[in-house]
Design a protein around this motif. Structure first.
Motif, mmCIF file in Angstrom:
data_model
loop_
_atom_site.group_PDB
_atom_site.id
_atom_site.type_symbol
_atom_site.label_atom_id
_atom_site.label_comp_id
_atom_site.label_asym_id
_atom_site.label_seq_id
_atom_site.Cartn_x
_atom_site.Cartn_y
_atom_site.Cartn_z
ATOM 1 N N UNK A 12 5.085 -0.117 -9.669
ATOM 2 C CA UNK A 12 5.289 1.330 -9.727
ATOM 3 C C UNK A 12 4.332 2.109 -8.840
ATOM 4 N N UNK A 13 3.065 1.738 -8.833
ATOM 5 C CA UNK A 13 2.046 2.518 -8.116
ATOM 6 C C UNK A 13 2.333 2.694 -6.631
ATOM 7 N N UNK A 14 2.576 1.611 -5.863
ATOM 8 C CA UNK A 14 2.839 1.815 -4.428
ATOM 9 C C UNK A 14 4.127 2.585 -4.156
ATOM 10 N N UNK A 15 5.133 2.439 -5.034
ATOM 11 C CA UNK A 15 6.372 3.190 -4.832
ATOM 12 C C UNK A 15 6.135 4.689 -5.006
ATOM 13 N N UNK A 16 5.310 5.049 -5.975
ATOM 14 C CA UNK A 16 4.981 6.457 -6.193
ATOM 15 C C UNK A 16 4.167 6.997 -5.014
ATOM 16 N N UNK A 17 3.199 6.197 -4.553
ATOM 17 C CA UNK A 17 2.388 6.599 -3.401
ATOM 18 C C UNK A 17 3.256 6.731 -2.151
ATOM 19 N N UNK A 18 4.213 5.810 -1.994
ATOM 20 C CA UNK A 18 5.123 5.852 -0.845
ATOM 21 C C UNK A 18 5.948 7.132 -0.866
ATOM 22 N N UNK A 19 6.451 7.479 -2.058
ATOM 23 C CA UNK A 19 7.224 8.712 -2.207
ATOM 24 C C UNK A 19 6.366 9.929 -1.854
ATOM 25 N N UNK A 20 5.124 9.937 -2.318
ATOM 26 C CA UNK A 20 4.182 11.026 -2.031
ATOM 27 C C UNK A 20 3.959 11.145 -0.525
ATOM 28 N N UNK A 21 3.819 9.993 0.139
ATOM 29 C CA UNK A 21 3.542 9.986 1.581
ATOM 30 C C UNK A 21 4.728 10.494 2.397
#
Length: 294
Positions: free
Chosen positions: A222-231
């Motif tokens: 979940x964490x990298x997917x959320x960060x990816x969306x933020x980016x």
């Protein structure tokens, strides 16, 4: 104070580093079958994403995603593609094919470009065609040199490319759509775990550290997917595209330097061609982005 763009770049770098060094995590769990790890990864990812949507008050968006048969079908196909990709990745780490997994994520952008051309009729520049051709030559040479096609690389790149293709049909945001995908996979994951534990081969509940790591696989997803969306919300896609090569580069380091997987002449030749192809692709993408801004 950092600009929103700088924050987005930092988020993308962190996401790629988490993805890139995740082989270290799954290598520790090599004694657990990939299908069991995948089942836990699916279930705990759903728990985390569902909690996020609940806290954001966006659960209704998840129900809206399943409001029509068409959207359910699209989400279902996306779920099959991403679960295939996850399984191939976990299997590659455990079976000693991390180099091939890294190669798959390197050639994914070129596969995506080719799929865009084939399905949506997207025009390709000469540099982009050149990049795709170099990737094809690299796969052919590696197949010849090793005496077998790099199936893991092709499965990783193909499944992720098709996943992106299907996702273009969805209007829901990334968190909502991914939650929908894992929600459809949860019954399958529960069935897998039921069979495994009925046979007395399940690992969850046998040791505290295993329980924690299997649960944490959801956080790792979940964490990298959320960060990816933020980016992606704060940077140009060309910037995100270039930064994403941090992921396979870190995977490559894990495979060759840490795991000590073989990397011979044919690997070097194939990777060299792919890196040249990615340089051409990145140069073309940056040029197109610059032209659009003008």
């Amino acid at each position: 104070m950092k600009t929103e763009s700088a924050k987005g770049v930092l988020a993308m770098i962190v996401a790629c580093l988490i993805w890139g060094f995740s082989p270290l995590y799954y290598k520790i769990l090599s004694h657990i079958p990939p299908i069991e790890i995948l089942a836990h990864r699916t279930i705990w990812s759903f728990v985390i994403f569902a909690a996020i949507l609940t806290l954001q008050g966006r659960v209704s968006a998840l129900f809206a995603l399943f409001s029509t048969r068409k959207s359910v079908l699209i989400v279902g196909v996306a779920a099959v593609m991403i679960s295939t990709n996850w399984f191939a990745f976990i299997f590659s780490i455990q079976a000693g094919y991390a180099v091939e997994a890294a190669m798959g994520y390197y050639i994914f952008p070129l596969v995506a470009v080719l799929l865009g051309r084939a399905v949506f009729g997207e025009a390709l520049t000469r540099l982009q065609w050149g990049a795709v051709c170099l990737a094809a030559v690299a796969v052919a040479l590696l197949s010849y040199g090793l005496g077998v096609a790099p199936w893991i690389s092709l499965l990783v790149a193909g499944s992720f490319g098709l996943y992106g293709l299907v996702k273009k049909r969805l209007t829901a945001g990334p968190v909502v759509s991914v939650t929908g995908e894992v929600a459809l996979l949860v019954p399958v994951a529960l069935a897998v775990l039921a069979v495994v534990h009925t046979q007395g081969q399940g690992h969850f509940g046998t040791a505290a550290w295993e329980n924690i790591m299997l649960i944490f696989s959801g956080v790792l997803t979940a964490t990298p997917l959320i960060l990816f969306s933020y980016a992606t919300q704060r940077n140009r896609l060309s910037t995100v595209g270039v930064l994403q090569y941090i992921n396979p580069t870190a995977q490559f380091i894990c495979a060759v330097v840490i795991f000590g997987e073989p990397f011979g002449f044919w690997h070097g030749l194939a990777f060299g061609l792919i890196w040249v192809g990615l340089a051409l692709y990145s140069a073309s993408s940056l040029a197109q982005e610059k032209a659009r801004r003008k």
